[in-house]
Design a protein around this motif. Structure first.
Motif, PDB file in Angstrom:
ATOM      1  N   VAL A  45      37.606  32.139  22.137  1.00 48.56           N
ATOM      2  CA  VAL A  45      38.345  30.860  22.192  1.00 48.56           C
ATOM      3  C   VAL A  45      39.339  30.880  23.357  1.00 48.56           C
ATOM      4  O   VAL A  45      39.461  29.899  24.105  1.00 48.56           O
ATOM      5  N   ALA A  46      40.024  32.008  23.550  1.00 51.65           N
ATOM      6  CA  ALA A  46      40.943  32.122  24.691  1.00 51.65           C
ATOM      7  C   ALA A  46      40.168  32.040  26.009  1.00 51.65           C
ATOM      8  O   ALA A  46      40.610  31.390  26.964  1.00 51.65           O
ATOM      9  N   GLU A  47      39.011  32.672  26.066  1.00 60.72           N
ATOM     10  CA  GLU A  47      38.198  32.636  27.298  1.00 60.72           C
ATOM     11  C   GLU A  47      37.745  31.214  27.623  1.00 60.72           C
ATOM     12  O   GLU A  47      37.712  30.813  28.793  1.00 60.72           O
ATOM     13  N   GLY A  48      37.406  30.454  26.598  1.00 62.12           N
ATOM     14  CA  GLY A  48      37.000  29.064  26.825  1.00 62.12           C
ATOM     15  C   GLY A  48      38.168  28.214  27.296  1.00 62.12           C
ATOM     16  O   GLY A  48      38.024  27.359  28.174  1.00 62.12           O
ATOM     17  N   PHE A  49      39.331  28.478  26.721  1.00 56.83           N
ATOM     18  CA  PHE A  49      40.524  27.715  27.100  1.00 56.83           C
ATOM     19  C   PHE A  49      40.893  27.970  28.551  1.00 56.83           C
ATOM     20  O   PHE A  49      41.238  27.045  29.294  1.00 56.83           O
ATOM     21  N   TYR A  50      40.839  29.234  28.978  1.00 58.46           N
ATOM     22  CA  TYR A  50      41.234  29.603  30.349  1.00 58.46           C
ATOM     23  C   TYR A  50      40.025  29.760  31.273  1.00 58.46           C
ATOM     24  O   TYR A  50      40.112  30.489  32.273  1.00 58.46           O
ATOM     25  N   ALA A  51      38.927  29.065  30.982  1.00 56.15           N
ATOM     26  CA  ALA A  51      37.697  29.218  31.774  1.00 56.15           C
ATOM     27  C   ALA A  51      37.916  28.975  33.270  1.00 56.15           C
ATOM     28  O   ALA A  51      37.235  29.592  34.102  1.00 56.15           O
ATOM     29  N   HIS A  53      40.063  30.118  35.027  1.00 59.73           N
ATOM     30  CA  HIS A  53      40.542  31.357  35.641  1.00 59.73           C
ATOM     31  C   HIS A  53      39.536  32.500  35.537  1.00 59.73           C
ATOM     32  O   HIS A  53      39.885  33.653  35.784  1.00 59.73           O
ATOM     33  N   LYS A  54      38.273  32.204  35.176  1.00 59.00           N
ATOM     34  CA  LYS A  54      37.380  33.328  34.845  1.00 59.00           C
ATOM     35  C   LYS A  54      37.076  34.248  36.018  1.00 59.00           C
ATOM     36  O   LYS A  54      36.747  35.419  35.799  1.00 59.00           O
ATOM     37  N   ALA A  55      37.235  33.777  37.255  1.00 57.71           N
ATOM     38  CA  ALA A  55      37.001  34.656  38.413  1.00 57.71           C
ATOM     39  C   ALA A  55      38.253  35.454  38.812  1.00 57.71           C
ATOM     40  O   ALA A  55      38.177  36.311  39.696  1.00 57.71           O
ATOM     41  N   ARG A  56      39.380  35.186  38.168  1.00 62.31           N
ATOM     42  CA  ARG A  56      40.639  35.849  38.556  1.00 62.31           C
ATOM     43  C   ARG A  56      40.703  37.277  38.023  1.00 62.31           C
ATOM     44  O   ARG A  56      40.218  37.551  36.925  1.00 62.31           O
ATOM     45  N   PRO A  57      41.354  38.157  38.762  1.00 69.56           N
ATOM     46  CA  PRO A  57      41.445  39.552  38.301  1.00 69.56           C
ATOM     47  C   PRO A  57      42.184  39.706  36.972  1.00 69.56           C
ATOM     48  O   PRO A  57      41.930  40.658  36.229  1.00 69.56           O
ATOM     49  N   PHE A  58      43.085  38.764  36.660  1.00 69.40           N
ATOM     50  CA  PHE A  58      43.869  38.887  35.432  1.00 69.40           C
ATOM     51  C   PHE A  58      43.208  38.234  34.220  1.00 69.40           C
ATOM     52  O   PHE A  58      43.779  38.226  33.123  1.00 69.40           O
ATOM     53  N   PHE A  59      41.983  37.707  34.389  1.00 71.02           N
ATOM     54  CA  PHE A  59      41.363  36.911  33.315  1.00 71.02           C
ATOM     55  C   PHE A  59      41.199  37.691  32.009  1.00 71.02           C
ATOM     56  O   PHE A  59      41.580  37.212  30.936  1.00 71.02           O
ATOM     57  N   ASP A  60      40.649  38.894  32.084  1.00 68.67           N
ATOM     58  CA  ASP A  60      40.386  39.640  30.848  1.00 68.67           C
ATOM     59  C   ASP A  60      41.692  40.005  30.134  1.00 68.67           C
ATOM     60  O   ASP A  60      41.825  39.845  28.918  1.00 68.67           O
ATOM     61  N   SER A  61      42.647  40.464  30.907  1.00 68.76           N
ATOM     62  CA  SER A  61      43.949  40.820  30.343  1.00 68.76           C
ATOM     63  C   SER A  61      44.638  39.598  29.725  1.00 68.76           C
ATOM     64  O   SER A  61      45.203  39.663  28.617  1.00 68.76           O
ATOM     65  N   LEU A  62      44.566  38.460  30.425  1.00 72.07           N
ATOM     66  CA  LEU A  62      45.157  37.216  29.918  1.00 72.07           C
ATOM     67  C   LEU A  62      44.543  36.829  28.573  1.00 72.07           C
ATOM     68  O   LEU A  62      45.269  36.474  27.628  1.00 72.07           O
ATOM     69  N   CYS A  63      43.213  36.920  28.474  1.00 70.55           N
ATOM     70  CA  CYS A  63      42.546  36.493  27.233  1.00 70.55           C
ATOM     71  C   CYS A  63      42.802  37.474  26.096  1.00 70.55           C
ATOM     72  O   CYS A  63      42.896  37.071  24.923  1.00 70.55           O
ATOM     73  N   THR A  64      42.949  38.771  26.415  1.00 70.59           N
ATOM     74  CA  THR A  64      43.338  39.757  25.403  1.00 70.59           C
ATOM     75  C   THR A  64      44.740  39.440  24.885  1.00 70.59           C
ATOM     76  O   THR A  64      44.989  39.428  23.667  1.00 70.59           O
ATOM     77  N   ALA A 129      41.815  18.133  23.660  1.00 72.78           N
ATOM     78  CA  ALA A 129      40.579  17.985  22.881  1.00 72.78           C
ATOM     79  C   ALA A 129      40.020  19.347  22.464  1.00 72.78           C
ATOM     80  O   ALA A 129      39.308  19.450  21.457  1.00 72.78           O
ATOM     81  N   TYR A 130      40.359  20.409  23.225  1.00 70.17           N
ATOM     82  CA  TYR A 130      39.871  21.753  22.891  1.00 70.17           C
ATOM     83  C   TYR A 130      40.427  22.213  21.537  1.00 70.17           C
ATOM     84  O   TYR A 130      39.740  22.888  20.780  1.00 70.17           O
ATOM     85  N   PHE A 131      41.661  21.822  21.231  1.00 74.65           N
ATOM     86  CA  PHE A 131      42.299  22.294  20.005  1.00 74.65           C
ATOM     87  C   PHE A 131      42.465  21.246  18.905  1.00 74.65           C
ATOM     88  O   PHE A 131      42.654  21.620  17.744  1.00 74.65           O
ATOM     89  N   PHE A 132      42.450  19.969  19.250  1.00 74.83           N
ATOM     90  CA  PHE A 132      42.740  18.950  18.234  1.00 74.83           C
ATOM     91  C   PHE A 132      41.749  17.787  18.280  1.00 74.83           C
ATOM     92  O   PHE A 132      41.606  17.138  19.327  1.00 74.83           O
TER      93      PHE A 132
END
Ligand code: RTP
Ligand code: MG
Length: 139
Positions: A45-51, A53-64, A129-132
């Motif tokens: 769900v976090a990965e979908g919200f911040y999609a 940023h998926k190419a950014r180096p901080f993406f995995d850490s951000l979603c964790t 719309a992603y959350f509500f």
């Protein structure tokens, strides 16, 4: 012009008991919560919200981080809500945030920075719309 924006009080700020202070800042600035929930995002769900940023180096850490504990997800409504909320938040890096901003008060560093806010009308529409569903938004 009255508009809506999606705000998140991130897991770091919930842990440090900053929820009340942050919601007070929104209300004092004329931003009214019209939808709100406490929830723990799964990592997908976090990965979908911040999609974006998926190419950014901080993406995995951000979603964790964003899935590490409960967060408060809020739709705020008011005049110029998107810009006004970005001003209340301050710069992404709390060390560079203006005095009297949420990130200056509650952020620890560029990642654990207490709050999220939509950055444009397009992202506000997607994020809301992603959350509500519409029936959970009051106005
Ligand atoms: P947000 O989307 O959460 O409202 O924050 P923002 O617009 O100010 O910043 P953005 O560039 O969209 O980054 C999203 C979130 O990713 C984390 N981040 N970490 N390690 C890093 O260099 C880095 N850069 C950004 C932050 O949690 C940031 O808010
Ligand atoms: Mg952003």
């Amino acid at each position: 012009m009255s508009e809506r924006t999606l705000a998140i009080i991130k897991p770091d700020a919930v842990k440090k008991n900053a929820v009340g202070d942050i919601i007070n800042r929104y209300e004092q600035a004329g931003l009214k919560p019209v939808a709100m929930k406490l929830m723990q995002m799964s990592k997908p769900v976090a990965e979908g919200f911040y999609a974006v940023h998926k190419a950014r180096p901080f993406f995995d850490s951000l979603c964790t981080f964003m899935s590490s504990g409960p967060a408060v997800v809020i739709v705020l409504q008011g005049d110029n809500a998107i810009k006004k909320n970005r001003e209340l938040m301050g710069a992404t890096d709390p060390a560079k945030a203006d005095a009297n901003t949420i990130r200056k008060a509650h952020g620890a560093n560029i990642e654990f920075n207490a709050v999220h806010g939509s950055d444009s009308p397009e992202t506000a529409a997607f994020e809301t719309a992603y959350f509500f569903p519409g029936m959970e938004i009051f106005s």
